[in-house]
Design a protein around this motif. Structure first.
Motif, PDB file in Angstrom:
ATOM      1  N   MET A 203      37.164  29.375  33.809  1.00  0.00           N
ATOM      2  CA  MET A 203      37.511  28.639  35.025  1.00  0.00           C
ATOM      3  C   MET A 203      37.936  27.210  34.710  1.00  0.00           C
ATOM      4  O   MET A 203      38.897  26.691  35.279  1.00  0.00           O
ATOM      5  N   LYS A 204      37.253  26.576  33.744  1.00  0.00           N
ATOM      6  CA  LYS A 204      37.624  25.208  33.380  1.00  0.00           C
ATOM      7  C   LYS A 204      39.000  25.161  32.703  1.00  0.00           C
ATOM      8  O   LYS A 204      39.764  24.200  32.900  1.00  0.00           O
ATOM      9  N   GLU A 205      39.324  26.205  31.922  1.00  0.00           N
ATOM     10  CA  GLU A 205      40.656  26.265  31.302  1.00  0.00           C
ATOM     11  C   GLU A 205      41.736  26.433  32.370  1.00  0.00           C
ATOM     12  O   GLU A 205      42.797  25.806  32.296  1.00  0.00           O
ATOM     13  N   LYS A 206      41.444  27.283  33.377  1.00  0.00           N
ATOM     14  CA  LYS A 206      42.395  27.444  34.482  1.00  0.00           C
ATOM     15  C   LYS A 206      42.564  26.131  35.248  1.00  0.00           C
ATOM     16  O   LYS A 206      43.650  25.811  35.720  1.00  0.00           O
ATOM     17  N   LYS A 207      41.459  25.374  35.352  1.00  0.00           N
ATOM     18  CA  LYS A 207      41.535  24.086  36.051  1.00  0.00           C
ATOM     19  C   LYS A 207      42.449  23.125  35.293  1.00  0.00           C
ATOM     20  O   LYS A 207      43.276  22.428  35.890  1.00  0.00           O
ATOM     21  N   LYS A 208      42.319  23.078  33.948  1.00  0.00           N
ATOM     22  CA  LYS A 208      43.179  22.207  33.151  1.00  0.00           C
ATOM     23  C   LYS A 208      44.646  22.582  33.329  1.00  0.00           C
ATOM     24  O   LYS A 208      45.510  21.713  33.489  1.00  0.00           O
ATOM     25  N   LYS A 209      44.924  23.887  33.302  1.00  0.00           N
ATOM     26  CA  LYS A 209      46.301  24.342  33.486  1.00  0.00           C
ATOM     27  C   LYS A 209      46.814  23.973  34.867  1.00  0.00           C
ATOM     28  O   LYS A 209      47.948  23.510  35.024  1.00  0.00           O
ATOM     29  N   PHE A 210      45.954  24.167  35.892  1.00  0.00           N
ATOM     30  CA  PHE A 210      46.346  23.832  37.264  1.00  0.00           C
ATOM     31  C   PHE A 210      46.664  22.344  37.398  1.00  0.00           C
ATOM     32  O   PHE A 210      47.673  21.952  37.995  1.00  0.00           O
ATOM     33  N   GLU A 211      45.808  21.480  36.835  1.00  0.00           N
ATOM     34  CA  GLU A 211      46.039  20.038  36.937  1.00  0.00           C
ATOM     35  C   GLU A 211      47.294  19.627  36.181  1.00  0.00           C
ATOM     36  O   GLU A 211      48.054  18.756  36.637  1.00  0.00           O
ATOM     37  N   LYS A 212      47.530  20.266  35.033  1.00  0.00           N
ATOM     38  CA  LYS A 212      48.725  19.949  34.252  1.00  0.00           C
ATOM     39  C   LYS A 212      49.988  20.352  35.004  1.00  0.00           C
ATOM     40  O   LYS A 212      50.937  19.565  35.111  1.00  0.00           O
TER      41      LYS A 212
ATOM     42  N   SER B 152      49.830  28.890  38.642  1.00  0.00           N
ATOM     43  CA  SER B 152      48.587  28.350  38.082  1.00  0.00           C
ATOM     44  C   SER B 152      47.567  28.092  39.182  1.00  0.00           C
ATOM     45  O   SER B 152      46.364  28.283  38.982  1.00  0.00           O
ATOM     46  N   SER B 153      48.026  27.684  40.375  1.00  0.00           N
ATOM     47  CA  SER B 153      47.117  27.429  41.490  1.00  0.00           C
ATOM     48  C   SER B 153      46.464  28.720  41.975  1.00  0.00           C
ATOM     49  O   SER B 153      45.253  28.781  42.192  1.00  0.00           O
ATOM     50  N   VAL B 154      47.274  29.782  42.126  1.00  0.00           N
ATOM     51  CA  VAL B 154      46.753  31.073  42.570  1.00  0.00           C
ATOM     52  C   VAL B 154      45.757  31.622  41.558  1.00  0.00           C
ATOM     53  O   VAL B 154      44.679  32.111  41.907  1.00  0.00           O
ATOM     54  N   GLU B 155      46.101  31.524  40.264  1.00  0.00           N
ATOM     55  CA  GLU B 155      45.208  32.009  39.219  1.00  0.00           C
ATOM     56  C   GLU B 155      43.892  31.225  39.203  1.00  0.00           C
ATOM     57  O   GLU B 155      42.810  31.796  38.987  1.00  0.00           O
ATOM     58  N   TYR B 156      43.962  29.923  39.427  1.00  0.00           N
ATOM     59  CA  TYR B 156      42.763  29.086  39.438  1.00  0.00           C
ATOM     60  C   TYR B 156      41.859  29.450  40.620  1.00  0.00           C
ATOM     61  O   TYR B 156      40.637  29.603  40.460  1.00  0.00           O
ATOM     62  N   VAL B 157      42.458  29.635  41.799  1.00  0.00           N
ATOM     63  CA  VAL B 157      41.686  30.021  42.977  1.00  0.00           C
ATOM     64  C   VAL B 157      41.027  31.382  42.764  1.00  0.00           C
ATOM     65  O   VAL B 157      39.853  31.593  43.085  1.00  0.00           O
ATOM     66  N   TYR B 158      41.789  32.321  42.176  1.00  0.00           N
ATOM     67  CA  TYR B 158      41.235  33.651  41.907  1.00  0.00           C
ATOM     68  C   TYR B 158      40.053  33.559  40.955  1.00  0.00           C
ATOM     69  O   TYR B 158      39.016  34.191  41.169  1.00  0.00           O
ATOM     70  N   GLN B 159      40.180  32.744  39.884  1.00  0.00           N
ATOM     71  CA  GLN B 159      39.102  32.628  38.908  1.00  0.00           C
ATOM     72  C   GLN B 159      37.849  32.009  39.538  1.00  0.00           C
ATOM     73  O   GLN B 159      36.729  32.415  39.245  1.00  0.00           O
ATOM     74  N   ILE B 160      38.045  31.027  40.416  1.00  0.00           N
ATOM     75  CA  ILE B 160      36.907  30.403  41.103  1.00  0.00           C
ATOM     76  C   ILE B 160      36.138  31.443  41.913  1.00  0.00           C
ATOM     77  O   ILE B 160      34.909  31.521  41.858  1.00  0.00           O
TER      78      ILE B 160
ATOM     79  N   GLN C  12      36.086  34.650  41.450  1.00  0.00           N
ATOM     80  CA  GLN C  12      35.422  35.601  40.566  1.00  0.00           C
ATOM     81  C   GLN C  12      34.084  35.047  40.079  1.00  0.00           C
ATOM     82  O   GLN C  12      33.071  35.756  40.063  1.00  0.00           O
ATOM     83  N   VAL C  13      34.065  33.773  39.669  1.00  0.00           N
ATOM     84  CA  VAL C  13      32.823  33.174  39.175  1.00  0.00           C
ATOM     85  C   VAL C  13      31.801  33.077  40.306  1.00  0.00           C
ATOM     86  O   VAL C  13      30.616  33.390  40.121  1.00  0.00           O
ATOM     87  N   GLN C  14      32.264  32.662  41.494  1.00  0.00           N
ATOM     88  CA  GLN C  14      31.344  32.531  42.627  1.00  0.00           C
ATOM     89  C   GLN C  14      30.706  33.869  42.981  1.00  0.00           C
ATOM     90  O   GLN C  14      29.531  33.944  43.351  1.00  0.00           O
ATOM     91  N   ASP C  15      31.489  34.965  42.883  1.00  0.00           N
ATOM     92  CA  ASP C  15      30.962  36.286  43.215  1.00  0.00           C
ATOM     93  C   ASP C  15      30.075  36.838  42.109  1.00  0.00           C
ATOM     94  O   ASP C  15      28.997  37.365  42.363  1.00  0.00           O
ATOM     95  N   LYS C  16      30.523  36.729  40.851  1.00  0.00           N
ATOM     96  CA  LYS C  16      29.782  37.336  39.752  1.00  0.00           C
ATOM     97  C   LYS C  16      28.462  36.634  39.469  1.00  0.00           C
ATOM     98  O   LYS C  16      27.546  37.242  38.923  1.00  0.00           O
ATOM     99  N   LYS C  17      28.352  35.374  39.844  1.00  0.00           N
ATOM    100  CA  LYS C  17      27.104  34.661  39.552  1.00  0.00           C
ATOM    101  C   LYS C  17      25.933  35.273  40.322  1.00  0.00           C
ATOM    102  O   LYS C  17      24.789  35.147  39.902  1.00  0.00           O
ATOM    103  N   LYS C  18      26.246  35.991  41.423  1.00  0.00           N
ATOM    104  CA  LYS C  18      25.183  36.568  42.226  1.00  0.00           C
ATOM    105  C   LYS C  18      24.384  37.608  41.451  1.00  0.00           C
ATOM    106  O   LYS C  18      23.217  37.823  41.744  1.00  0.00           O
ATOM    107  N   PHE C  19      25.037  38.299  40.491  1.00  0.00           N
ATOM    108  CA  PHE C  19      24.264  39.270  39.733  1.00  0.00           C
ATOM    109  C   PHE C  19      24.223  38.959  38.250  1.00  0.00           C
ATOM    110  O   PHE C  19      23.250  39.264  37.570  1.00  0.00           O
ATOM    111  N   ASP C  20      25.265  38.309  37.703  1.00  0.00           N
ATOM    112  CA  ASP C  20      25.266  38.021  36.268  1.00  0.00           C
ATOM    113  C   ASP C  20      24.261  36.946  35.877  1.00  0.00           C
ATOM    114  O   ASP C  20      23.935  36.809  34.694  1.00  0.00           O
TER     115      ASP C  20
END
Length: 614
Positions: A127-136, A177-185, A187-195
């Motif tokens: 997610m942080k890598e996607k954020k860097k790409k999005f900001e760039k 890059s924006s769509v990919e970043y939002v999607y990754q966010i 995914q992390v928000q959902d997966k943290k519930k069980f991972d």
């Protein structure tokens, strides 16, 4: 208790509200990352500091009890509530177990530390890598946009075309890059519930079972563990079904042409540059504008505020919109707006020619209205042929595949599915297909049945009842859920209810063989929730409601006899209660029914003093 979902459509608008919501999600994930570091550090303390074992466990339990999951959406399922409260239950049990001074299990690192580190590296790290790409890409696009808008209209056409092409490429890169970043966010928000919960649950189980806990303690924990594991598995199943729908939505939203479709049902909004005349000359000021067609109201939010002043939104009421002639101004993509509040027209500059066309179309300007061709997919109908197809599929599966493992969950060949559907729904010879004599297998026929139901012009449980069904599924009261879904089922059109009853009866039969096919009502609901129900507008918020669609289908399967054997006493549904704001009407799962444990927690000073004594 949740953050608003990030819509893929907002990636194209890139509004200030979108940026603010994005920031909230980033802060929440930073908080989760810090929490993970704390849990990993505390877990290592428990593993390595045998002499200070009881202090380490106490600190660990305090960390768990202080953390609270913030999930996406306005309501939680029972399983998610159990997961959210699980850390408090873990903390309470650890406080009692601390008295036994157990030895740490040898494989605690594999159970706890490595999965959490993997989650931080593979999920939050990506997610942080996607954020860097999005900001760039964001910086590159807006830098190029500023250069582009300052081009003189007197330049050669070839130079202008080259500049347009370059800006389009930068915009596509930025949106992707924006769509990919939002999607990754998401995914992390959902997966943290069980991972995140599962490793802690596994670690806790090891402590209880491998360190000679009393039989009473183990017996107390096992029912809770099994119930929580079921909640975790149900949540994982809901996540998988939601992820597939969200990935499909993301693929569609990654195409820039999707922005045209969005304007069919969204207010026109985006960035505009407004010409402002001063005594010393003319300046162009950037605004984020939203046009409400009903009241012909244009709201302008300034984007370049001075540090010493804070300017609020400006509201203008439109009288007319006129395209600005190219030779009349040195800027491209301009149009004039006549407003009630001023005597002189206001000149705006859009971001591109296509952007100007859309603004003028929304404002009923004199520009021609441009529409992109829409290719509509052929839709199935709920007619006699459809009923015959569903009956044949059901009869075939019940005669040959009711005990097959993963029936309806295992996907058949898309080519074979299309071949079967084309043969059955051939307008020249409809329904003249014998499934028993065809070469189709169980997977193909089950997938064809699901495809037919998902391709209906309107979902089987209708758009009109979707909101009421969602509110029923989100209710605190289990009795209200059942009675409301019972009542709403009889508000369906007769054909829809007949088809639904036939299908649910079949699913009940399939689920009765769950020991062999592994398809419990919960697993079957994950498959048929998105098949029988869907929101009219495909948004991320609608995707997050899929888990509640699954709950509706699960209730239909589990309470088939009550729902379909007789009509509800009162066909008028009672008022739907609001989302949860008060404690639940039934108690959450707990580790023990014994009296509440009394435990004096150590303060930070006591913790430091005790640790220094070793």
């Amino acid at each position: 208790m949740g953050h608003p979902p990030l819509e893929f459509s907002d990636c194209y608008l890139d509004s200030p509200d979108f940026r603010e919501t994005l920031k909230c999600h980033e802060l929440e994930l930073d908080r989760t990352s810090k929490f993970l570091k704390e849990v990993i550090k505390d877990g290592n303390s428990v593993i390595t500091a045998i002499r200070g074992y009881s202090v380490a466990v106490q600190k660990f339990s305090q960390t768990l009890s202080m953390f609270q999951f913030d999930f996406i959406g306005d309501s939680l399922t029972d399983d998610e509530i159990n997961i959210a409260e699980s850390f408090h239950e873990f903390a309470g049990l650890l406080q009692e177990v601390e008295h036994d001074r157990m030895m740490l299990v040898q494989n605690a690192s594999d159970l706890l530390i490595k999965p959490l580190e993997k989650f931080r590296k593979e999920q939050i790290g990506v997610m942080k890598e996607k954020k860097k790409k999005f900001e760039k890409e964001s910086e590159k696009y807006y830098s190029q946009l500023d250069k582009h808008l300052n081009l003189s209209a007197k330049k050669k056409e070839s130079q202008l075309q080259e500049a347009d092409d370059l800006l389009d490429r930068e915009r596509v890169n930025f949106c992707e890059s924006s769509v990919e970043y939002v999607y990754q966010i998401h995914q992390v928000q959902d997966k943290k519930k069980f991972d995140i919960v599962e490793p802690v649950l596994a670690f806790l189980h090891s402590i209880l079972t491998l360190n000679n806990l009393t039989v009473e303690m183990t017996q107390d924990f096992m029912p809770y563990k099994q119930e929580l594991q079921l909640s975790l598995q149900n949540t994982r199943n809901h996540y998988e079904s939601t992820r597939e729908e969200m990935e499909e939505l993301m693929r569609r939203m990654r195409h820039p042409s999707q922005i045209c479709k969005m304007h069919n049902y969204l207010p026109m909004e985006g960035y505009l540059y407004c010409q402002e005349k001063w005594a010393l000359g003319v300046t162009w000021v950037k605004y984020y504008c939203k046009y409400h067609k009903d009241g012909r109201l244009l709201v302008m939010v300034p984007c370049e505020q001075k540090p010493t002043t804070k300017q609020g939104p400006t509201q203008l009421t439109l009288k007319s919109c006129i395209r600005r002639k190219t030779e009349s101004i040195d800027k491209r993509f301009c149009f004039d707006v006549e407003i009630i509040e001023r005597n002189t027209p206001v000149t705006f500059q859009a971001l591109s020619e296509e952007d100007r066309k859309m603004w003028m179309e929304a404002m009923d300007g004199k520009e021609p209205i441009y529409h992109s061709p829409i290719h509509k997919q052929a839709e199935m109908e709920l007619n006699e042929t459809g009923f015959k197809f569903v009956r044949k599929c059901i009869n075939y599966i019940e005669s040959k595949g009711v005990t097959q493992e993963g029936v309806y969950r295992t996907v058949g060949s898309n080519i074979q599915v299309q071949k079967l559907l084309n043969a059955f729904f051939d307008p020249t010879n409809p329904a003249d297909v014998d499934l028993h004599s065809s070469d189709s297998d169980i997977k193909t026929i089950a997938s064809a049945l699901k495809f037919y139901l998902r391709s209906l012009s309107e979902p089987l449980m209708t758009y009109g009842l979707h909101r009421d069904l969602m509110c029923a599924a989100k209710s605190d009261s289990l009795d209200f859920r059942l009675s409301e879904i019972h009542s709403l089922t009889y508000k369906l059109p007769e054909k829809n209810r007949e088809m639904l009853e036939m299908l649910i009866k079949h699913l009940v039969n399939v689920c009765s063989h769950s020991d062999e096919n592994r398809m419990t009502p919960s697993n079957m609901a994950v498959v048929f929730g998105p098949t029988l129900m869907r929101a009219k507008e495909e948004t991320v918020a609608a995707m997050l409601d899929i888990k509640f669609q699954n709950i509706v289908v699960e209730i239909l399967i589990e309470d088939y006899q009550k729902i379909f054997s007789y009509m509800p006493e009162d066909s008028t549904a009672p008022p739907v209660p609001p989302p949860r704001i008060t404690p639940r009407k039934r108690q959450p799962i707990t580790i023990s029914k014994r009296p509440a444990r009394v435990f004096q927690a150590l303060s930070h000073d006591q913790f430091q003093k005790t640790e220094s004594n070793y």
